[in-house]
Design a protein around this motif. Structure first.
Motif, PDB file in Angstrom:
ATOM      1  N   LEU A  51       0.831  -1.202   0.000  1.00 43.56           N
ATOM      2  CA  LEU A  51       0.000   0.000   0.000  1.00 43.56           C
ATOM      3  C   LEU A  51       0.866   1.252   0.000  1.00 43.56           C
ATOM      4  O   LEU A  51       0.595   2.209  -0.736  1.00 43.56           O
ATOM      5  CB  LEU A  51      -0.939  -0.009   1.205  1.00 43.56           C
ATOM      6  N   PHE A  52       1.914   1.242   0.799  1.00 41.33           N
ATOM      7  CA  PHE A  52       2.838   2.378   0.850  1.00 41.33           C
ATOM      8  C   PHE A  52       3.445   2.635  -0.526  1.00 41.33           C
ATOM      9  O   PHE A  52       3.488   3.773  -1.002  1.00 41.33           O
ATOM     10  CB  PHE A  52       3.925   2.119   1.898  1.00 41.33           C
ATOM     11  N   LEU A  53       3.900   1.571  -1.177  1.00 41.16           N
ATOM     12  CA  LEU A  53       4.515   1.730  -2.496  1.00 41.16           C
ATOM     13  C   LEU A  53       3.514   2.269  -3.518  1.00 41.16           C
ATOM     14  O   LEU A  53       3.804   3.226  -4.244  1.00 41.16           O
ATOM     15  CB  LEU A  53       5.086   0.389  -2.978  1.00 41.16           C
ATOM     16  N   VAL A  54       2.341   1.679  -3.570  1.00 41.18           N
ATOM     17  CA  VAL A  54       1.337   2.103  -4.551  1.00 41.18           C
ATOM     18  C   VAL A  54       0.934   3.559  -4.322  1.00 41.18           C
ATOM     19  O   VAL A  54       0.858   4.354  -5.271  1.00 41.18           O
ATOM     20  CB  VAL A  54       0.100   1.172  -4.506  1.00 41.18           C
ATOM     21  N   LEU A  55       0.697   3.927  -3.080  1.00 43.19           N
ATOM     22  CA  LEU A  55       0.279   5.305  -2.813  1.00 43.19           C
ATOM     23  C   LEU A  55       1.406   6.306  -3.057  1.00 43.19           C
ATOM     24  O   LEU A  55       1.157   7.427  -3.503  1.00 43.19           O
ATOM     25  CB  LEU A  55      -0.261   5.422  -1.387  1.00 43.19           C
ATOM     26  N   ARG A  56       2.650   5.911  -2.782  1.00 38.45           N
ATOM     27  CA  ARG A  56       3.785   6.799  -3.084  1.00 38.45           C
ATOM     28  C   ARG A  56       3.890   7.047  -4.582  1.00 38.45           C
ATOM     29  O   ARG A  56       4.085   8.177  -5.022  1.00 38.45           O
ATOM     30  CB  ARG A  56       5.107   6.183  -2.603  1.00 38.45           C
ATOM     31  N   VAL A  57       3.763   5.984  -5.363  1.00 37.24           N
ATOM     32  CA  VAL A  57       3.867   6.125  -6.822  1.00 37.24           C
ATOM     33  C   VAL A  57       2.664   6.894  -7.368  1.00 37.24           C
ATOM     34  O   VAL A  57       2.798   7.713  -8.275  1.00 37.24           O
ATOM     35  CB  VAL A  57       4.002   4.738  -7.492  1.00 37.24           C
ATOM     36  N   ALA A  58       1.494   6.646  -6.797  1.00 37.64           N
ATOM     37  CA  ALA A  58       0.269   7.274  -7.301  1.00 37.64           C
ATOM     38  C   ALA A  58       0.154   8.745  -6.929  1.00 37.64           C
ATOM     39  O   ALA A  58      -0.395   9.533  -7.710  1.00 37.64           O
ATOM     40  CB  ALA A  58      -0.950   6.514  -6.794  1.00 37.64           C
ATOM     41  N   THR A  59       0.646   9.145  -5.748  1.00 41.04           N
ATOM     42  CA  THR A  59       0.373  10.502  -5.285  1.00 41.04           C
ATOM     43  C   THR A  59       1.603  11.354  -4.978  1.00 41.04           C
ATOM     44  O   THR A  59       1.548  12.558  -5.123  1.00 41.04           O
ATOM     45  CB  THR A  59      -0.484  10.483  -4.004  1.00 41.04           C
ATOM     46  N   HIS A  60       2.659  10.768  -4.489  1.00 45.99           N
ATOM     47  CA  HIS A  60       3.860  11.510  -4.069  1.00 45.99           C
ATOM     48  C   HIS A  60       3.551  12.547  -2.989  1.00 45.99           C
ATOM     49  O   HIS A  60       4.270  13.526  -2.849  1.00 45.99           O
ATOM     50  CB  HIS A  60       4.550  12.200  -5.253  1.00 45.99           C
ATOM     51  N   ASP A  61       2.478  12.359  -2.245  1.00 50.67           N
ATOM     52  CA  ASP A  61       2.082  13.332  -1.233  1.00 50.67           C
ATOM     53  C   ASP A  61       2.591  12.935   0.144  1.00 50.67           C
ATOM     54  O   ASP A  61       2.802  11.754   0.437  1.00 50.67           O
ATOM     55  CB  ASP A  61       0.558  13.481  -1.197  1.00 50.67           C
ATOM     56  N   SER A  62       2.721  13.924   1.007  1.00 45.13           N
ATOM     57  CA  SER A  62       3.246  13.691   2.357  1.00 45.13           C
ATOM     58  C   SER A  62       2.230  13.001   3.266  1.00 45.13           C
ATOM     59  O   SER A  62       2.604  12.524   4.342  1.00 45.13           O
ATOM     60  CB  SER A  62       3.684  15.014   2.976  1.00 45.13           C
ATOM     61  N   PHE A  63       0.968  12.938   2.873  1.00 48.59           N
ATOM     62  CA  PHE A  63      -0.038  12.281   3.712  1.00 48.59           C
ATOM     63  C   PHE A  63      -0.010  10.760   3.586  1.00 48.59           C
ATOM     64  O   PHE A  63      -0.664  10.059   4.354  1.00 48.59           O
ATOM     65  CB  PHE A  63      -1.440  12.816   3.420  1.00 48.59           C
ATOM     66  N   VAL A  64       0.750  10.226   2.624  1.00 48.74           N
ATOM     67  CA  VAL A  64       0.776   8.781   2.385  1.00 48.74           C
ATOM     68  C   VAL A  64       1.149   7.996   3.646  1.00 48.74           C
ATOM     69  O   VAL A  64       0.455   7.036   4.000  1.00 48.74           O
ATOM     70  CB  VAL A  64       1.692   8.422   1.192  1.00 48.74           C
TER      71      VAL A  64
END
Length: 132
Positions: free
Chosen positions: A89-102
């Protein structure tokens, strides 16, 4: 159910490295991916372990031992599955958003998993187990 789920997740993770976009991932994301794959492999092994254990010791009058080891392997597998899910989940959200809330979002999901998979069962075990 967890056994099938982790096998599907692990299979999916194995395909990611062959996508064209993988070459463009930053080093941190590659490290998270590698960690996720290793965790998925370990979770798969632990969750399939009880099946193998049962087949190998079946008919040897080791049922009480098999139940104990199956329970231990399943618990370890669930912990590893939790780590795999959080890492993926961390990887997917980092790639998808690059936001600090991940990290905060992932921490919230991890807390939900902990509540559902460990805290509620532990509470029920404590609450409804008699002191026989």
């Amino acid at each position: 159910m967890a056994q099938t789920g982790v096998q599907i997740l692990f299979g999916f993770l194995l395909t990611v490295v062959f996508t064209p976009r993988f070459a463009d991932l930053p080093d941190l994301d590659r490290a998270v991916y590698i960690t996720t794959v290793v965790l998925g492999a370990a979770a798969t092994g632990a969750l399939i372990g009880p099946v193998s254990f049962h087949r190998i010791v079946s008919g040897r009058r080791l049922k009480p031992h098999a139940v104990v080891w199956a329970s231990r392997l399943t618990f370890v597998g669930l912990v590893l599955l939790l780590a795999t899910m959080v890492s993926a989940l961390f990887l997917v959200l980092r790639v998808a958003t690059h936001d600090s809330f991940v990290p905060w979002l992932v921490a919230g999901v991890a807390a939900w998993y902990l509540l559902c998979w460990f805290v509620l069962p532990a509470w029920a075990r404590h609450r409804y187990t008699t002191g026989d």
